[in-house]
Design an enzyme around this catalytic site. Structure first.
Site, PDB file in Angstrom:
ATOM      1  N   CYS A  69       0.787  -1.332   0.015  1.00 29.44           N
ATOM      2  CA  CYS A  69       0.040  -0.031   0.047  1.00 29.44           C
ATOM      3  C   CYS A  69       0.897   1.118   0.091  1.00 29.44           C
ATOM      4  O   CYS A  69       1.478   1.591   0.967  1.00 29.44           O
ATOM      5  CB  CYS A  69      -0.819   0.006   1.138  1.00 29.44           C
TER       6      CYS A  69
ATOM      7  N   TYR B 101      -4.908   4.741  -9.502  1.00 33.84           N
ATOM      8  CA  TYR B 101      -6.025   3.922  -9.171  1.00 33.84           C
ATOM      9  C   TYR B 101      -7.066   4.176 -10.098  1.00 33.84           C
ATOM     10  O   TYR B 101      -8.039   3.417 -10.398  1.00 33.84           O
ATOM     11  CB  TYR B 101      -6.294   4.363  -7.651  1.00 33.84           C
TER      12      TYR B 101
END
Ligand SMILES: N[C@@H](CCC(=O)N[C@@H](CS)C(=O)NCC(=O)O)C(=O)O
Length: 315
Positions: free
Chosen positions: A63, A194
């Protein structure tokens, strides 16, 4: 995600979408601040005084947002003061879980199996996704903050009474410029990749793709004058925010998220900048290429077969 403290098993990181198929990220729920004397920070309530051993970071090496906080822990001399637990990089139908993968930790602190258990411990009626990073308070058994932007900023200064925290990552004379560039990078690059990866329409994907590469081109031009960091000689939190996206680019965003005009390796200024930051004391410890690939390529909505590409072998 959790709904009133109960886990609902429809988990995939395809978050909310707008009417045109654009990916929307949820906002963070726990916004308290660790401060030198426990006074309240800009958001949330007070009572979280900086003390060695009191706070713990739950992260995923996959992440980018969690990795920002790991980098600040390394760069600001906080390794001995704040512990870390890293989750399994492969997403499960109950979200992040502990252990069961090389380099993934069990939750020795709280004995949880899944990260969402910590959210319900902190708030038994929590509704929302159980995201990393989590900054946990051992003393009161709750989540202090789950927004990486806040955690980066609070760890920059909160522990200066305990250790030499070194150079300021958010110096007052650059604060406005840092805020402006952070916002631009978040929209166009950190979250832009994203938006490309999770777009559900051609138009949404192409919009995001162009934002990403226009921004990378601008950054390549900015570094062309030979500066060391984005703002010159001083490393700032904006460099950390940029680094975490660059270091994932060739391994995950280029393939899985279809950000494939070119690799980062093909942009010499940015590639050298990436390696300059990677070479800073402690930063390499925050990067696990195997977790990054295993994690991103386990997102079933994007890669149902779960095959993890062999390359690239290096950064
Ligand atoms: N605003 C958060 C975003 C964190 C975030 O989106 N984390 C992702 C991993 S990269 C996550 O934990 N996703 C799990 C989920 O959405 O259920 C931050 O910057 O701290």
């Amino acid at each position: 995600m959790l709904v009133n403290g109960v886990w609902k098993e429809n988990w995939q990181p395809v978050q909310a979408q707008d009417g045109e198929g654009r990916f929307l990220r949820q906002s963070s729920a726990f916004r308290h601040w660790v401060t030198p004397d426990g006074a309240p920070g800009p958001t949330g309530r007070g009572g979280f005084r900086a003390e060695p051993g009191r706070y713990h970071l739950y992260v995923a090496y996959i992440c980018p947002w969690a990795s920002r906080t790991l980098m600040v822990r390394e760069l600001k001399g906080l390794r001995e003061l704040i512990g870390v637990t890293a989750v399994n990089p492969r997403l499960t139908d109950q979200g992040w879980r502990f252990g069961g993968y090389p380099g993934a930790d069990e939750d020795r602190l709280n004995g949880a199996r899944y990260l969402h258990e910590l959210y319900t411990r902190a708030d038994p009626s929590y509704t929302g996704r159980a995201t990393v990073p989590v900054l946990w308070d051992n003393q009161t058994g709750t989540i202090v903050n789950n927004e990486s932007a806040d955690i980066v900023r609070m760890l920059n200064r909160a522990f200066s009474g305990w250790v030499d925290q070194g150079p300021d990552l958010y110096p007052p004379d650059l604060a406005d410029a840092i805020d402006a560039l952070n916002a631009e990078l978040y929209e166009n690059l950190n979250n832009g990749v994203y938006q490309a990866g999770f777009a559900t329409t051609q138009q949404a994907y192409e919009e995001a793709y162009h934002k990403v590469f226009t921004t990378l081109d601008r950054l390549e031009a900015r570094l062309a004058d030979g500066r060391t960091y984005l703002f010159g000689d001083r490393l700032t939190e904006t460099d950390i925010r940029l680094f975490v996206t660059l270091v994932r680019f060739d391994a995950a965003y280029h393939g899985l998220f279809k950000c494939n005009r070119n690799t980062l390796k093909a942009m010499p200024g940015l590639h050298a900048y990436l390696h300059r930051i990677l070479a800073l004391e402690g930063v390499a410890r925050t990067v696990d290429l195997d977790h990054i690939k295993a994690g991103y390529y386990s997102i079933k909505a994007l890669n149902p077969g779960g095959i993890v590409p062999v390359g690239p072998g290096d950064l």
